[in-house]
Scaffold this motif. Structure first.
Motif, mmCIF file in Angstrom:
data_model
loop_
_atom_site.group_PDB
_atom_site.id
_atom_site.type_symbol
_atom_site.label_atom_id
_atom_site.label_comp_id
_atom_site.label_asym_id
_atom_site.label_seq_id
_atom_site.Cartn_x
_atom_site.Cartn_y
_atom_site.Cartn_z
ATOM 1 N N SER A 122 11.777 30.985 59.726
ATOM 2 C CA SER A 122 10.347 30.766 59.535
ATOM 3 C C SER A 122 10.168 29.316 59.106
ATOM 4 O O SER A 122 10.896 28.821 58.252
ATOM 5 C CB SER A 122 9.786 31.700 58.468
ATOM 6 N N LYS A 167 6.086 22.268 72.096
ATOM 7 C CA LYS A 167 4.734 22.554 71.630
ATOM 8 C C LYS A 167 4.324 21.499 70.615
ATOM 9 O O LYS A 167 5.149 20.804 70.042
ATOM 10 C CB LYS A 167 4.629 23.949 71.001
ATOM 11 N N TYR A 209 10.229 34.480 74.517
ATOM 12 C CA TYR A 209 8.938 35.145 74.395
ATOM 13 C C TYR A 209 8.027 34.282 73.534
ATOM 14 O O TYR A 209 8.399 33.870 72.435
ATOM 15 C CB TYR A 209 9.086 36.528 73.760
ATOM 16 N N ILE A 210 6.826 34.003 74.045
ATOM 17 C CA ILE A 210 5.858 33.163 73.348
ATOM 18 C C ILE A 210 4.601 33.978 73.085
ATOM 19 O O ILE A 210 4.073 34.632 73.990
ATOM 20 C CB ILE A 210 5.490 31.910 74.173
ATOM 21 N N GLY A 211 4.101 33.947 71.863
ATOM 22 C CA GLY A 211 2.897 34.695 71.510
ATOM 23 C C GLY A 211 1.665 34.166 72.226
ATOM 24 O O GLY A 211 1.574 32.978 72.565
ATOM 25 N N ASP A 212 0.722 35.064 72.482
ATOM 26 C CA ASP A 212 -0.534 34.670 73.115
ATOM 27 C C ASP A 212 -1.255 33.629 72.269
ATOM 28 O O ASP A 212 -1.291 33.720 71.044
ATOM 29 C CB ASP A 212 -1.454 35.895 73.292
ATOM 30 N N ILE A 250 -0.493 30.472 71.857
ATOM 31 C CA ILE A 250 0.342 29.364 71.393
ATOM 32 C C ILE A 250 0.546 28.392 72.547
ATOM 33 O O ILE A 250 1.151 28.746 73.566
ATOM 34 C CB ILE A 250 1.702 29.857 70.878
#
Length: 202
Positions: free
Chosen positions: A154, A28, A3-6, A8
């Motif tokens: 993180s 990325k 799942y990739i955040g909007d 990115i």
């Protein structure tokens, strides 16, 4: 599955996925230096050959550029905290050390059980990174919807872009000059404009 955040930016790397397991590889860019981060997820089913997986993984990792930043994580189905290692289990743990962590300068961060049942627990979900100096946090979060726990890290991988702030300096402000400037403005033409943007640009 990943799942990739909007917002990115990323691109899939199916050329790096191993044929012996289900895996997803995403690439990325990091900040303004155009340095790449590779995020590689692994799902090794118990019935698949571990030795083949590690060999394929070693081959793919060896093909990566030396300066790339890598996060490798997923279900390897090898219990790293099993105190009763038989020859087969010990061999699998040794494979990971010899062909993954050591040659590719990866650190395995997780040291608590990630698979928990009523009768047993095991550390089979692993998380590797080759940039420990960037890691700010990593944890195991136990879930009620699955016998697998969630693992995460993180990392301070993205620098915020520089901002240009425009402002009015009142260092040399003169109230008298300001009032005179207002008197010289053609307020009637501004009042006749239909929208604010047009009025400001007049």
């Amino acid at each position: 599955m990943a799942y990739i955040g909007d917002g990115i930016p990323y691109r899939p790397r199916p050329d790096l996925s191993t044929s012996s397991t289900r895996s997803h590889v995403l690439s990325k860019y990091l900040g303004l230096k155009k340095k790449k981060l590779l995020i590689w997820t692994i799902n090794h089913a118990p019935d698949l050959n571990m030795e083949t997986l590690i060999q394929d993984l070693d081959t793919s990792l060896s093909a990566l550029p030396e300066n790339i930043e890598l996060i490798l994580l997923g279900d390897f189905n090898v219990n790293l905290i099993d105190s009763n290692l038989n020859n087969d289990k010990a061999m699998k743990c040794k494979l990971i050390q010899v062909h993954v962590t050591n040659p590719h300068k990866l650190d395995q961060l997780i040291n608590k059980p990630t698979w928990i049942t009523e009768r047993s627990s095991a550390l089979i979900d692993l998380l590797f990174s080759n940039t420990m100096h960037r890691v700010t946090d990593h944890k195991v979060i136990h879930l009620t919807i699955s016998d697998h726990s969630m693992i995460f890290l993180s990392s301070g991988v993205t620098k915020a872009p520089k901002k240009t702030i425009e402002y009015c300096s009142f260092k040399n402000y003169s109230k008298e000059d300001f009032v005179n400037d207002l008197k010289d403005v053609d307020w009637e033409s501004i009042a006749n404009k239909e929208d604010v943007d047009s009025a400001i640009s007049t």
